[in-house]
Design a protein around this motif. Sequence first.
Motif, PDB file in Angstrom:
ATOM      1  N   GLU A   1      34.504   7.616 -70.835  1.00  0.00           N
ATOM      2  CA  GLU A   1      34.006   6.429 -71.513  1.00  0.00           C
ATOM      3  C   GLU A   1      33.839   5.318 -70.466  1.00  0.00           C
ATOM      4  N   PRO A   2      32.725   4.582 -70.516  1.00  0.00           N
ATOM      5  CA  PRO A   2      32.459   3.585 -69.478  1.00  0.00           C
ATOM      6  C   PRO A   2      33.403   2.391 -69.514  1.00  0.00           C
ATOM      7  N   GLU A   3      34.022   2.140 -70.636  1.00  0.00           N
ATOM      8  CA  GLU A   3      34.963   1.035 -70.808  1.00  0.00           C
ATOM      9  C   GLU A   3      35.777   1.301 -72.064  1.00  0.00           C
ATOM     10  N   ILE A   4      36.696   0.404 -72.367  1.00  0.00           N
ATOM     11  CA  ILE A   4      37.486   0.557 -73.592  1.00  0.00           C
ATOM     12  C   ILE A   4      36.583   0.231 -74.774  1.00  0.00           C
ATOM     13  N   LEU A   5      36.326   1.235 -75.590  1.00  0.00           N
ATOM     14  CA  LEU A   5      35.409   1.090 -76.722  1.00  0.00           C
ATOM     15  C   LEU A   5      36.096   1.198 -78.075  1.00  0.00           C
ATOM     16  N   PHE A   6      37.366   1.648 -78.093  1.00  0.00           N
ATOM     17  CA  PHE A   6      38.042   1.922 -79.359  1.00  0.00           C
ATOM     18  C   PHE A   6      39.464   1.371 -79.356  1.00  0.00           C
ATOM     19  N   TRP A   7      39.991   1.233 -80.547  1.00  0.00           N
ATOM     20  CA  TRP A   7      41.373   0.841 -80.754  1.00  0.00           C
ATOM     21  C   TRP A   7      41.903   1.588 -81.963  1.00  0.00           C
ATOM     22  N   HIS A   8      43.222   1.617 -82.122  1.00  0.00           N
ATOM     23  CA  HIS A   8      43.835   2.200 -83.328  1.00  0.00           C
ATOM     24  C   HIS A   8      45.209   1.584 -83.515  1.00  0.00           C
ATOM     25  N   GLY A   9      45.701   1.688 -84.731  1.00  0.00           N
ATOM     26  CA  GLY A   9      47.047   1.215 -85.026  1.00  0.00           C
ATOM     27  C   GLY A   9      48.070   2.052 -84.290  1.00  0.00           C
ATOM     28  N   VAL A  10      49.250   1.503 -84.081  1.00  0.00           N
ATOM     29  CA  VAL A  10      50.294   2.196 -83.331  1.00  0.00           C
ATOM     30  C   VAL A  10      50.627   3.544 -83.963  1.00  0.00           C
ATOM     31  N   GLY A  11      50.629   3.624 -85.271  1.00  0.00           N
ATOM     32  CA  GLY A  11      50.961   4.879 -85.938  1.00  0.00           C
ATOM     33  C   GLY A  11      49.767   5.756 -86.281  1.00  0.00           C
ATOM     34  N   ASP A  12      48.557   5.299 -85.972  1.00  0.00           N
ATOM     35  CA  ASP A  12      47.362   6.030 -86.386  1.00  0.00           C
ATOM     36  C   ASP A  12      46.952   7.137 -85.434  1.00  0.00           C
ATOM     37  N   GLY A  13      47.147   6.962 -84.162  1.00  0.00           N
ATOM     38  CA  GLY A  13      46.759   7.965 -83.182  1.00  0.00           C
ATOM     39  C   GLY A  13      45.253   8.054 -82.999  1.00  0.00           C
ATOM     40  N   PHE A  14      44.847   9.024 -82.202  1.00  0.00           N
ATOM     41  CA  PHE A  14      43.457   9.204 -81.810  1.00  0.00           C
ATOM     42  C   PHE A  14      42.526   9.331 -83.017  1.00  0.00           C
ATOM     43  N   ALA A  15      42.977  10.009 -84.046  1.00  0.00           N
ATOM     44  CA  ALA A  15      42.141  10.223 -85.236  1.00  0.00           C
ATOM     45  C   ALA A  15      41.787   8.907 -85.937  1.00  0.00           C
ATOM     46  N   GLY A  16      42.587   7.866 -85.724  1.00  0.00           N
ATOM     47  CA  GLY A  16      42.335   6.584 -86.366  1.00  0.00           C
ATOM     48  C   GLY A  16      41.559   5.601 -85.502  1.00  0.00           C
ATOM     49  N   ARG A  17      40.927   6.099 -84.443  1.00  0.00           N
ATOM     50  CA  ARG A  17      40.180   5.196 -83.546  1.00  0.00           C
ATOM     51  C   ARG A  17      39.061   4.478 -84.280  1.00  0.00           C
ATOM     52  N   ARG A  18      38.943   3.181 -83.976  1.00  0.00           N
ATOM     53  CA  ARG A  18      37.871   2.342 -84.537  1.00  0.00           C
ATOM     54  C   ARG A  18      37.218   1.576 -83.389  1.00  0.00           C
ATOM     55  N   PRO A  19      35.949   1.237 -83.517  1.00  0.00           N
ATOM     56  CA  PRO A  19      35.272   0.490 -82.445  1.00  0.00           C
ATOM     57  C   PRO A  19      35.935  -0.857 -82.200  1.00  0.00           C
ATOM     58  N   VAL A  20      35.967  -1.277 -80.928  1.00  0.00           N
ATOM     59  CA  VAL A  20      36.560  -2.570 -80.596  1.00  0.00           C
ATOM     60  C   VAL A  20      35.684  -3.731 -81.058  1.00  0.00           C
ATOM     61  N   GLU A  21      34.438  -3.453 -81.368  1.00  0.00           N
ATOM     62  CA  GLU A  21      33.576  -4.511 -81.904  1.00  0.00           C
ATOM     63  C   GLU A  21      34.255  -5.093 -83.134  1.00  0.00           C
ATOM     64  N   GLY A  22      34.278  -6.386 -83.220  1.00  0.00           N
ATOM     65  CA  GLY A  22      34.916  -7.033 -84.351  1.00  0.00           C
ATOM     66  C   GLY A  22      36.357  -7.420 -84.103  1.00  0.00           C
ATOM     67  N   LEU A  23      36.917  -7.029 -82.954  1.00  0.00           N
ATOM     68  CA  LEU A  23      38.285  -7.428 -82.640  1.00  0.00           C
ATOM     69  C   LEU A  23      38.359  -8.874 -82.176  1.00  0.00           C
TER      70      LEU A  23
END
Length: 119
Positions: free
Chosen positions: A90-112
């Motif tokens: 990935e060219p940069e950090i594009l996703f985030w997730h809750g501490v308990g969500d893990g990789f499956a809960g990744r959401r775009p950083v847009e809107g943060l």
Amino acid sequence: VYRDELETLCDQLAESGLEDVESLLAEEVDLPPRLAKLRERVAELVELLNSEVDRIEESGCVVKDLDAGLVDFYSRREGEDILLCWQHGEPEILFWHGVGDGFAGRRPVEGLGPRRRLN
């Protein structure tokens, strides 16, 4: 880089009948010179790899999966801890997730919120 070489050497050891690399490294087993040299290099690579992971984690990152090249970074969103999530390629950090969500809960950083440089 270390991981790729380590995988190749472990494959070579397995082809020689030494599939349990962990116990091979933990015990002093008499080996033919060629295999003893492979064992030494495997031990060096494991130490180098562990050192690199430690260095990364000392900077505040969390190495989640070496195979996937997955690294998380602690952050906060609206007063709650979250993890910014980056995967090798990935060219940069594009996703985030809750501490308990893990990789499956990744959401775009847009809107943060607005991006801020950490320099």
